[in-house]
Design a protein around this motif. Structure first.
Motif, PDB file in Angstrom:
ATOM      1  N   ARG A  27       0.847  -1.288  -0.093  1.00  6.48           N
ATOM      2  CA  ARG A  27      -0.126  -0.056  -0.047  1.00  6.48           C
ATOM      3  C   ARG A  27       0.954   1.234   0.015  1.00  6.48           C
ATOM      4  O   ARG A  27       0.431   2.325  -0.731  1.00  6.48           O
ATOM      5  CB  ARG A  27      -1.131   0.087   1.165  1.00  6.48           C
ATOM      6  N   GLY A  35       2.353   1.391  -3.233  1.00  8.78           N
ATOM      7  CA  GLY A  35       1.068   2.086  -4.513  1.00  8.78           C
ATOM      8  C   GLY A  35       0.683   3.408  -4.118  1.00  8.78           C
ATOM      9  O   GLY A  35       0.312   4.080  -4.870  1.00  8.78           O
ATOM     10  N   ASP A  70      -5.908   4.304  -7.386  1.00  6.11           N
ATOM     11  CA  ASP A  70      -5.926   3.391  -6.169  1.00  6.11           C
ATOM     12  C   ASP A  70      -6.210   1.934  -6.632  1.00  6.11           C
ATOM     13  O   ASP A  70      -5.708   0.975  -6.065  1.00  6.11           O
ATOM     14  CB  ASP A  70      -7.101   3.726  -5.105  1.00  6.11           C
ATOM     15  N   THR A 108      -3.173  -0.502  -6.728  1.00 13.61           N
ATOM     16  CA  THR A 108      -2.841  -0.798  -5.742  1.00 13.61           C
ATOM     17  C   THR A 108      -3.415  -2.229  -4.908  1.00 13.61           C
ATOM     18  O   THR A 108      -2.609  -3.077  -4.817  1.00 13.61           O
ATOM     19  CB  THR A 108      -2.623   0.234  -4.458  1.00 13.61           C
ATOM     20  N   GLY A 114       7.477   0.087  -6.210  1.00 10.68           N
ATOM     21  CA  GLY A 114       6.274  -0.268  -7.043  1.00 10.68           C
ATOM     22  C   GLY A 114       6.625   0.109  -8.515  1.00 10.68           C
ATOM     23  O   GLY A 114       7.405   1.104  -8.741  1.00 10.68           O
TER      24      GLY A 114
END
Length: 149
Positions: free
Chosen positions: A24, A27, A38, A41, A101
């Motif tokens: 998270r 993300g 979002d 994620t 990420g």
């Protein structure tokens, strides 16, 4: 994709209590940089839930990603260094101290970024220094060094 250009979000000294929180954080950096929504994620977390900890690609390193999807707005990278490592459930590469990420628009871009990252992280001494980096500037300087800049 140029590694330093793609890396818009660098966070060091972060805390996560588990692998989901760590993803998270990665993300969040992708979303804040405008690379993803979002939903991406959630897709990254779902990928690990379905396929296991395959994203833990080296000791201490997870490359959080999912398939290219409409949730990817542009290619991008985020960097999250953790103060305390978390377990992803990988037999040999746990615990993880660094989560990168990755968002890519297509499969070719995905492979290009992974290749560039592998080159940047292949020097063991530099990799250890990156794991211990305490500021975004330090991360950028070490990555620039790996690119020969």
């Amino acid at each position: 994709m140029d590694l330093l250009d793609a890396l818009k979000s660098i966070e060091t000294g972060q805390h996560a209590t588990n692998w989901r929180e760590a993803i998270r954080l990665a993300g969040k950096g992708l979303v804040e940089s405008g690379a993803t929504t979002d939903e991406y994620t959630d897709e990254m977390i779902e990928a690990v839930e379905q396929n296991g900890p395959y994203i833990v690609i080296a000791p201490g390193l997870a490359l959080a990603h999912s398939r290219p999807s409409p949730a990817v707005l542009r290619a991008g990278l985020s960097w999250v260094g953790l103060t305390e490592p978390v377990e992803f459930g990988h037999a040999t590469n746990d615990p993880v101290r660094l989560i990168i990420g990755l968002a890519a628009l297509d499969h070719d871009a995905h492979l290009e970024v992974m290749s560039t990252l592998a080159l940047a992280l292949s020097d063991e001494t530099r990799f250890e220094r990156l794991l211990g980096a305490t500021s975004p500037g330090e991360v950028r300087a070490l990555l620039a060094e790996s690119a020969g800049n």
